[in-house]
Enzyme design. Sequence first.
Site, PDB file in Angstrom:
ATOM      1  N   ARG A 136       3.026   0.397  -0.251  1.00 42.83           N
ATOM      2  CA  ARG A 136       4.429   0.767  -0.131  1.00 42.83           C
ATOM      3  C   ARG A 136       5.288  -0.493  -0.182  1.00 42.83           C
ATOM      4  NH1 ARG A 136       3.233   4.133   5.308  1.00 42.83           N
ATOM      5  NH2 ARG A 136       1.630   5.468   4.364  1.00 42.83           N
ATOM      6  N   TYR A 171       2.032   1.270  -8.126  1.00 36.06           N
ATOM      7  CA  TYR A 171       1.309   1.786  -6.961  1.00 36.06           C
ATOM      8  C   TYR A 171       1.749   3.233  -6.722  1.00 36.06           C
ATOM      9  CZ  TYR A 171      -0.035   2.772  -2.187  1.00 36.06           C
ATOM     10  OH  TYR A 171      -0.546   3.384  -1.069  1.00 36.06           O
ATOM     11  N   SER A 225      -0.921   6.138   8.322  1.00 40.86           N
ATOM     12  CA  SER A 225      -1.979   5.867   7.360  1.00 40.86           C
ATOM     13  C   SER A 225      -2.982   4.861   7.950  1.00 40.86           C
ATOM     14  CB  SER A 225      -1.298   5.327   6.102  1.00 40.86           C
ATOM     15  OG  SER A 225      -2.224   4.774   5.250  1.00 40.86           O
ATOM     16  N   GLY A 226      -4.270   5.168   7.792  1.00 35.81           N
ATOM     17  CA  GLY A 226      -5.287   4.221   8.264  1.00 35.81           C
ATOM     18  C   GLY A 226      -5.622   4.335   9.740  1.00 35.81           C
ATOM     19  N   SER A 227      -5.243   5.446  10.392  1.00 33.77           N
ATOM     20  CA  SER A 227      -5.637   5.541  11.802  1.00 33.77           C
ATOM     21  C   SER A 227      -6.369   6.825  12.138  1.00 33.77           C
ATOM     22  CB  SER A 227      -4.429   5.332  12.715  1.00 33.77           C
ATOM     23  OG  SER A 227      -3.440   6.263  12.434  1.00 33.77           O
ATOM     24  N   LYS A 270      -6.379   9.963  10.055  1.00 37.63           N
ATOM     25  CA  LYS A 270      -5.930  11.279   9.565  1.00 37.63           C
ATOM     26  C   LYS A 270      -6.926  11.877   8.568  1.00 37.63           C
ATOM     27  CE  LYS A 270      -1.918  11.228   7.711  1.00 37.63           C
ATOM     28  NZ  LYS A 270      -1.441  11.451   6.400  1.00 37.63           N
ATOM     29  N   THR A 271      -7.331  11.068   7.595  1.00 37.25           N
ATOM     30  CA  THR A 271      -8.244  11.599   6.584  1.00 37.25           C
ATOM     31  C   THR A 271      -9.578  12.008   7.220  1.00 37.25           C
ATOM     32  OG1 THR A 271      -7.195  10.169   4.984  1.00 37.25           O
ATOM     33  CG2 THR A 271      -9.258  11.161   4.319  1.00 37.25           C
ATOM     34  N   ASN A 304      -6.045  -1.578   0.715  1.00 35.88           N
ATOM     35  CA  ASN A 304      -5.347  -0.312   0.455  1.00 35.88           C
ATOM     36  C   ASN A 304      -5.818   0.318  -0.862  1.00 35.88           C
ATOM     37  OD1 ASN A 304      -3.465   1.720   1.186  1.00 35.88           O
ATOM     38  ND2 ASN A 304      -1.923   0.847  -0.192  1.00 35.88           N
ATOM     39  N   ALA A 305      -7.038  -0.045  -1.319  1.00 29.59           N
ATOM     40  CA  ALA A 305      -7.591   0.598  -2.523  1.00 29.59           C
ATOM     41  C   ALA A 305      -7.737   2.100  -2.252  1.00 29.59           C
ATOM     42  CB  ALA A 305      -8.937  -0.021  -2.862  1.00 29.59           C
TER      43      ALA A 305
HETATM   44  O1  SAT Z   1       1.093   4.675   0.576  1.00 29.73           O
HETATM   45  S1  SAT Z   1       1.369   6.093   0.515  1.00 29.73           S
HETATM   46  O2  SAT Z   1       2.430   6.441   1.467  1.00 29.73           O
HETATM   47  O3  SAT Z   1       1.700   6.523  -0.789  1.00 29.73           O
HETATM   48  C1  SAT Z   1      -0.004   7.007   0.901  1.00 29.73           C
HETATM   49  C2  SAT Z   1      -0.273   7.095   2.333  1.00 29.73           C
HETATM   50  O4  SAT Z   1      -0.652   6.096   2.939  1.00 29.73           O
HETATM   51  O5  SAT Z   1      -0.137   8.172   2.898  1.00 29.73           O
HETATM   52 MN    MN Z   2       0.288   9.397   4.122  1.00 25.49          MN
END
Ligand code: SAT
Ligand code: MN
Length: 585
Positions: A87, A207, A255-257, A259-260, A368-369
């Site tokens: 971002r 990106y 992101s990165g904590s 969720k996925t 962030n790949a």
């Molecule tokens: O970087 S993005 O906001 O597009 C994707 C994400 O981390 O949710």
């Molecule tokens: Mn997101």
Amino acid sequence: MEVFPESLRGRLSSSMLSKLNQLNNNYLVTFLSSIVELCEPDSVYLVEGTGEDLEYVKRRALENGEEIPLRNRNHTIHFDHPLDQARAREDTFILSGKIPFVNTKPKEEGLKEVLGILKGSMRNREMFVGFYSLGPVNSKHRILAVQVTDSAYVIHSELMLYRSAFKEFRGNVNFLRFVHSKGTQDIKKRRIAIDLDGTVYSVNTTYAGNSVGLKKLALRLTLNMAVKEGWLSEHMAIIGIDGERTHYITASFPSGSGKTSTSMLGKLISDDLAFIRNVEGSPRAWNPESGVFGIIHGINSRDDPIIWEVLHQNDEVIFSNVLLKPDGTVYWEGSGEPEPEKGVNFAGEWWKGKKDENGKPIPASHPNARFTVRLTSFRNLDPRYEDPKGVEVEAMIFGVKDYNTLVPIAEAFDWGHGVITMGASMESARTSAVLGKSDEMEFNPMALLDFISVSLGKYLSNYLDFGKRLSKTPRIYSANYFLKDEKGFLNSKEDKRVWLRWIADRLEGKADSIRTPIGYIPTYDDLFRLFSQVLGKGYSRESYEAQFTIRLKGYKEKFKRIKDIYLSIEDTPSEVIEILDRQLL
Ligand code: SAT
Ligand code: MN
């Protein structure tokens, strides 16, 4: 056939012209011709979303070098500019007057600047136009969106991430508009300008978070719509968790904590975004997207078997900014596979031990790949993701990456308490989706800091009111998978299965709780039972005490900081301060 402006006639083939003609949409024609006159592409391709379109767009992405084929013929890799890997906070602004915590620029000035950069940006290039629906096409709440771009990679991604809805544009003038050009990839001229009237311009970036308009750029627009119209457009996953029956819950994490990985523990509806509306008193949620653009760092076969399978079966995948190995396969850090000696990555030729000009090691894959895949590739996909009425939300989780304070799981006393002390008070260690020092704690209410497009005061007052109008409000939970003590992390990765199961048990009235100043926490007995039931593991009193002792000092300091923030925002509703005052320990 309608007579189209010369700017379009000269650039559309006769079959494209007749396609456009079918839509009988003057407003769309006027919009497209204005962009064509601005960006001056050689030709225009309308992407209806057919199999033929998909083949064409993929071929163009390979021909123009935006994607590289991999050994698996359904896989490709895409690289973004080394400085365009995440971002772009500093280059993204809302075209409006000042909004606290949001980058803004006066509309006239911002528009002039971005249109100036876009001028002639598509010369000698093909322009693609994509037609999509955010949400199931047959839902009465779906929102239409058009993407204009000179990047075949962007359209390829969108054909995987969104539902094509060309025919819905027949005579329909209500649609969001996204205009993107790769430009010259001059990072100094990267701009993302968001006009809340419904158009977003982005240039000199590829990106996907900045170029694929329907993702986080659309979120800024739909969030503004939602606040005006009384619904919620959120940065949340939606999953079904099983107890005696399936309960749908949302999960909002920066992101990165987590969720996925949380999304993979249930029946998947969404991994990133949710629209939530009041449908006859019930909170119903659906996924505006139909695919996943996920962080690949750390994905391995043991911890993430479902995603691992998606990335290794024969479905379509676009990898971005991972390492391309000489044998035409890819490698990313944290995959558990041996690090290759050499390859090609976001910074060019790469070899083990390569350093950048400052002497810092260049990682094989960028932190962030990403991977881009369709939802239908996941074996845990819940077929209700296409339900035009959405699913009923019974619980909402607000999760953070907090090494110091927050307990692993807690339940709010009520809607207002949860929305304000759990959602609106989120502070989390910074994600790699944003460049900068990672691990620094950041205020990130509802994981929306990067995407909020209205004042937080207005946003929260809509949130609080939304709950008041429901006949049954979802229960609210705070989660933290990252709590530590002096010896290290207090939870293993799989423990989140237990927390989710505790939520299901709570919803079914099968688990007790202890009332603490910050909310309800699980009892030792319930967790002992659940650790054994869910993970076949024991659970010691020491673990329980280390995890669930309320670290009062940390909480106190946190709520003081949060209250100061909300006091500094002019339109914070008094209810927010009242709730925080009651919470101040
Ligand atoms: O970087 S993005 O906001 O597009 C994707 C994400 O981390 O949710
Ligand atoms: Mn997101």
